[in-house]
Design a protein around this motif. Sequence first.
Motif, PDB file in Angstrom:
ATOM      1  N   LEU A 290      -0.330   5.573  -8.884  1.00 42.32           N
ATOM      2  CA  LEU A 290      -0.881   5.071  -7.634  1.00 42.32           C
ATOM      3  C   LEU A 290      -0.155   5.664  -6.426  1.00 42.32           C
ATOM      4  CD1 LEU A 290      -1.456   1.286  -8.436  1.00 42.32           C
ATOM      5  CD2 LEU A 290      -3.214   3.003  -7.991  1.00 42.32           C
ATOM      6  N   HIS A 291       1.167   5.628  -6.445  1.00 47.52           N
ATOM      7  CA  HIS A 291       1.900   6.118  -5.280  1.00 47.52           C
ATOM      8  C   HIS A 291       1.768   7.633  -5.153  1.00 47.52           C
ATOM      9  CE1 HIS A 291       5.638   8.009  -6.866  1.00 47.52           C
ATOM     10  NE2 HIS A 291       5.848   8.334  -5.611  1.00 47.52           N
ATOM     11  N   GLU A 292       1.633   8.335  -6.272  1.00 50.72           N
ATOM     12  CA  GLU A 292       1.426   9.785  -6.220  1.00 50.72           C
ATOM     13  C   GLU A 292       0.060  10.111  -5.639  1.00 50.72           C
ATOM     14  OE1 GLU A 292       2.081  11.129 -10.174  1.00 50.72           O
ATOM     15  OE2 GLU A 292       4.270  11.153  -9.984  1.00 50.72           O
ATOM     16  N   ASN A 293      -0.947   9.327  -5.984  1.00 55.03           N
ATOM     17  CA  ASN A 293      -2.286   9.536  -5.435  1.00 55.03           C
ATOM     18  C   ASN A 293      -2.301   9.308  -3.931  1.00 55.03           C
ATOM     19  OD1 ASN A 293      -3.294  10.121  -7.962  1.00 55.03           O
ATOM     20  ND2 ASN A 293      -4.121   8.072  -8.328  1.00 55.03           N
ATOM     21  N   VAL A 294      -1.625   8.258  -3.493  1.00 57.69           N
ATOM     22  CA  VAL A 294      -1.548   7.978  -2.063  1.00 57.69           C
ATOM     23  C   VAL A 294      -0.818   9.102  -1.348  1.00 57.69           C
ATOM     24  CG1 VAL A 294      -0.581   6.427  -0.321  1.00 57.69           C
ATOM     25  CG2 VAL A 294      -1.657   5.480  -2.372  1.00 57.69           C
TER      26      VAL A 294
ATOM     27  N   LEU B  92       0.764   7.322  11.965  1.00 50.22           N
ATOM     28  CA  LEU B  92      -0.120   6.940  10.860  1.00 50.22           C
ATOM     29  C   LEU B  92      -0.524   5.475  11.000  1.00 50.22           C
ATOM     30  CD1 LEU B  92       0.941   9.635   9.703  1.00 50.22           C
ATOM     31  CD2 LEU B  92       1.041   8.512   7.467  1.00 50.22           C
ATOM     32  N   PRO B  93      -1.633   5.076  10.369  1.00 52.92           N
ATOM     33  CA  PRO B  93      -1.995   3.657  10.362  1.00 52.92           C
ATOM     34  C   PRO B  93      -0.848   2.835   9.783  1.00 52.92           C
ATOM     35  CG  PRO B  93      -3.815   4.999   9.559  1.00 52.92           C
ATOM     36  CD  PRO B  93      -2.636   5.919   9.677  1.00 52.92           C
ATOM     37  N   SER B  94      -0.827   1.574  10.090  1.00 54.82           N
ATOM     38  CA  SER B  94       0.239   0.701   9.620  1.00 54.82           C
ATOM     39  C   SER B  94       0.223   0.599   8.097  1.00 54.82           C
ATOM     40  CB  SER B  94       0.084  -0.692  10.221  1.00 54.82           C
ATOM     41  OG  SER B  94      -1.103  -1.308   9.725  1.00 54.82           O
ATOM     42  N   THR B  95       1.337   0.151   7.562  1.00 61.16           N
ATOM     43  CA  THR B  95       1.420  -0.035   6.104  1.00 61.16           C
ATOM     44  C   THR B  95       0.349  -0.999   5.627  1.00 61.16           C
ATOM     45  OG1 THR B  95       3.815   0.370   6.107  1.00 61.16           O
ATOM     46  CG2 THR B  95       2.909  -0.826   4.230  1.00 61.16           C
ATOM     47  N   ALA B  96       0.115  -2.051   6.388  1.00 63.70           N
ATOM     48  CA  ALA B  96      -0.906  -3.031   6.007  1.00 63.70           C
ATOM     49  C   ALA B  96      -2.291  -2.401   5.977  1.00 63.70           C
ATOM     50  CB  ALA B  96      -0.876  -4.208   6.976  1.00 63.70           C
TER      51      ALA B  96
ATOM     52  N   SER C 243      -2.497  -0.029   3.022  1.00 56.96           N
ATOM     53  CA  SER C 243      -2.543  -0.824   1.797  1.00 56.96           C
ATOM     54  C   SER C 243      -3.951  -1.338   1.535  1.00 56.96           C
ATOM     55  CB  SER C 243      -1.567  -2.000   1.909  1.00 56.96           C
ATOM     56  OG  SER C 243      -1.616  -2.812   0.763  1.00 56.96           O
ATOM     57  N   GLU C 244      -4.608  -1.809   2.583  1.00 55.94           N
ATOM     58  CA  GLU C 244      -5.975  -2.323   2.431  1.00 55.94           C
ATOM     59  C   GLU C 244      -6.948  -1.185   2.124  1.00 55.94           C
ATOM     60  OE1 GLU C 244      -9.321  -4.820   5.017  1.00 55.94           O
ATOM     61  OE2 GLU C 244      -7.310  -4.494   5.823  1.00 55.94           O
TER      62      GLU C 244
ATOM     63  N   ALA D 204       1.772  -2.909  -0.519  1.00 52.54           N
ATOM     64  CA  ALA D 204       2.556  -2.332   0.573  1.00 52.54           C
ATOM     65  C   ALA D 204       3.743  -1.545   0.027  1.00 52.54           C
ATOM     66  CB  ALA D 204       3.045  -3.438   1.509  1.00 52.54           C
ATOM     67  N   ILE D 205       4.295  -1.983  -1.095  1.00 51.31           N
ATOM     68  CA  ILE D 205       5.424  -1.276  -1.720  1.00 51.31           C
ATOM     69  C   ILE D 205       5.009   0.133  -2.128  1.00 51.31           C
ATOM     70  CG2 ILE D 205       6.958  -1.243  -3.722  1.00 51.31           C
ATOM     71  CD1 ILE D 205       7.032  -4.271  -3.622  1.00 51.31           C
ATOM     72  N   THR D 206       3.795   0.256  -2.675  1.00 53.24           N
ATOM     73  CA  THR D 206       3.290   1.569  -3.086  1.00 53.24           C
ATOM     74  C   THR D 206       3.125   2.480  -1.879  1.00 53.24           C
ATOM     75  OG1 THR D 206       2.140   0.650  -5.002  1.00 53.24           O
ATOM     76  CG2 THR D 206       1.373   2.777  -4.195  1.00 53.24           C
ATOM     77  N   ILE D 207       2.600   1.950  -0.775  1.00 48.96           N
ATOM     78  CA  ILE D 207       2.425   2.738   0.443  1.00 48.96           C
ATOM     79  C   ILE D 207       3.773   3.208   0.973  1.00 48.96           C
ATOM     80  CG2 ILE D 207       1.675   2.690   2.846  1.00 48.96           C
ATOM     81  CD1 ILE D 207      -0.633   2.766   0.873  1.00 48.96           C
TER      82      ILE D 207
END
Length: 245
Positions: free
Chosen positions: A9-13, A32-36, A39-40, A46-49
Amino acid sequence: MAAQTGTVLHENVREEIMRRVRSGEYEVGQALPSTASLSEEFGVSAITIKRALRDLQPTGILRSVPGLGTFVREHRRFIRDLDFSLTSHADALRLGLEPSISLVSLTREKIVDPAFDPLEPPGHLMLCVRKIIFADRTPIMYDTSYLPRSLDDAVVEEFGEKFIGDALRARGTKFTRTKLLIDAAPASEQARETFTIPNGYPTLRRLYRLDTTDKSFCVYGVTESPFDRLACMVELDAEPKKSRR
């Protein structure tokens, strides 16, 4: 369909954000857009982002500014000669740079960093000049120079406007040899603040010793630059020089 692991997941992001930066969807200097929000959008935690964004900072793609957010870094890299210390305005212009300096501080200090040991620094107090060097208004080097305390005050005052090499040459100093030690090292606190890079970010570090015709007069120093901001180039003869008999 099997659920994706946190690593995938984090690699894809990370790959998608990198694609957006390279395509110009996220422009240089843009937050960049916020973490929230991310995440959405990606449907992940949020941890993954945060992990994906953290991974992109050491690559020079992004930079994080505490309290403000994460921004796209400028992807401009300056290349200079390996033995070029930016102590001369003329040499900088020769390489196609429009250089300038910003004096940070003038103090009296000993060289205590063991990294200098191969350059055989003196053990007494020296004049320490800290400055930021810009190329085309972009900070590319944080430089700390150590010089003899016997320097005339008039010369020292010029360091706020001139490169050290230019100021000393104008006063009759002749440089005879440059000794360099180049490695990678975590950025110092001053360099982190200058380049807005995170703790532990590796920099191109170059320690130097400049000898003069006066054997008691040497200039020592260290420059730090993010790898995505500055690179060094060296040109060598293809054939070895014939040894003297």
